[in-house]
Write an enzyme that holds these catalytic residues in place. Structure first.
Site, PDB file in Angstrom:
ATOM      1  N   CYS A   2       3.059  -4.724 -10.447  1.00 42.26           N
ATOM      2  CA  CYS A   2       3.305  -3.265 -10.101  1.00 42.26           C
ATOM      3  C   CYS A   2       3.448  -2.701 -11.478  1.00 42.26           C
ATOM      4  O   CYS A   2       4.338  -3.018 -12.236  1.00 42.26           O
ATOM      5  CB  CYS A   2       4.763  -3.323  -9.264  1.00 42.26           C
ATOM      6  SG  CYS A   2       5.285  -1.362  -9.101  1.00 42.26           S
ATOM      7  N   GLU A 106      -2.506   0.858  -7.726  1.00 45.07           N
ATOM      8  CA  GLU A 106      -3.330  -0.059  -8.296  1.00 45.07           C
ATOM      9  C   GLU A 106      -4.703   0.644  -8.494  1.00 45.07           C
ATOM     10  O   GLU A 106      -4.906   1.755  -7.971  1.00 45.07           O
ATOM     11  CB  GLU A 106      -3.565  -1.178  -7.349  1.00 45.07           C
ATOM     12  CG  GLU A 106      -2.106  -2.153  -6.965  1.00 45.07           C
ATOM     13  CD  GLU A 106      -1.846  -2.835  -8.241  1.00 45.07           C
ATOM     14  OE1 GLU A 106      -2.667  -2.929  -9.188  1.00 45.07           O
ATOM     15  OE2 GLU A 106      -0.814  -3.564  -8.392  1.00 45.07           O
TER      16      GLU A 106
END
Length: 235
Positions: A2, A106
């Site tokens: 993350c 992402e």
């Protein structure tokens, strides 16, 4: 992993109520559309059996550190080894928290044209990332709280983008995770699992996310809609 996330709630009071914290502890809150490593955010922890929101900087720095040079390397902690890694071991035992968010990014594509995808709940609900926190003395008498986000194996929605994802806790599990008096912290590792496959959806968004200095609602406009708007404006 993350590496960027969002928290887009506009109403501070309703966010505080949803998190179960006092609005007074969130007076400096503002929506964020591109939170990046080493930037300020906030965490939620349990103190005296109550939840409280605490300002914190992303990138865990151990209490005895002389400087913040390791912060960018400790934004994430692997859930599989968190209890044994020196950087995270003490915090795992006594300083567990949640990191409020409502989405994370992402990327796909080559380095020269990276396409960000925003992963979020379809109902725009909150996400509670499992985290750890520490406080270190950045200068004499000045303490700073820092945090890391735990990661686990990607679920079916994430696996074609990255092999890791943040640990997302259900609200009912968050108090167990944060409880500093938990008799057996190792038993809490049962919570550090991939999110259900139906929790998140994937939305390709503006490449402007790639610049950490950008932080506006426009970043989350779906990429297809952006292209249509551009063609419409050129017509």
């Amino acid at each position: 992993m993350c590496g960027r996330f969002t928290i887009t709630r506009r109403d501070r009071n309703s966010l505080a109520a949803e998190l179960g914290v006092s609005p007074d502890s969130m007076v400096d809150y503002r929506p964020r559309y591109n939170v990046a490593p080493t930037q300020p955010h906030f965490i939620v922890r349990i103190k005296y059996e109550n939840r409280e929101a605490v300002p914190a900087t992303w990138g865990l720095i151990k209490s005895g550190a002389k400087d913040a040079s390791m912060a960018a390397k400790t934004i994430n902690a692997r859930s599989e080894t968190v209890e044994t890694r020196g950087a995270f071991r003490d915090a795992f035992q006594r300083r567990r928290c949640v990191v409020p968010a409502d989405g994370f990014f992402e990327w796909t594509g080559p380095k020269t044209a990276r396409q960000p995808t925003w992963f979020h709940r379809e109902d725009s609900g909150l996400l509670l990332f499992a985290g750890l926190y520490e406080a270190w003395q950045k200068e004499r008498g000045v303490w700073q709280t820092t945090f890391t986000i735990l990661t686990t194996a990607a679920n079916a929605v994430l696996e074609s983008y990255h092999d890791r994802m943040p640990v997302i806790l259900a609200d009912r599990d968050a108090d167990d995770w944060m409880d500093p008096r938990a008799p057996d912290p190792h038993a809490l590792k049962r919570l550090l699992v991939p999110a259900p496959d139906d929790l998140l959806i994937a939305t390709p968004v503006s490449p402007d996310v790639n610049n950490v200095d950008n932080d506006s609602p426009d970043l989350l406009q779906p990429a297809g809609q952006m292209s249509l708007s551009l063609r419409s404006g050129q017509a």
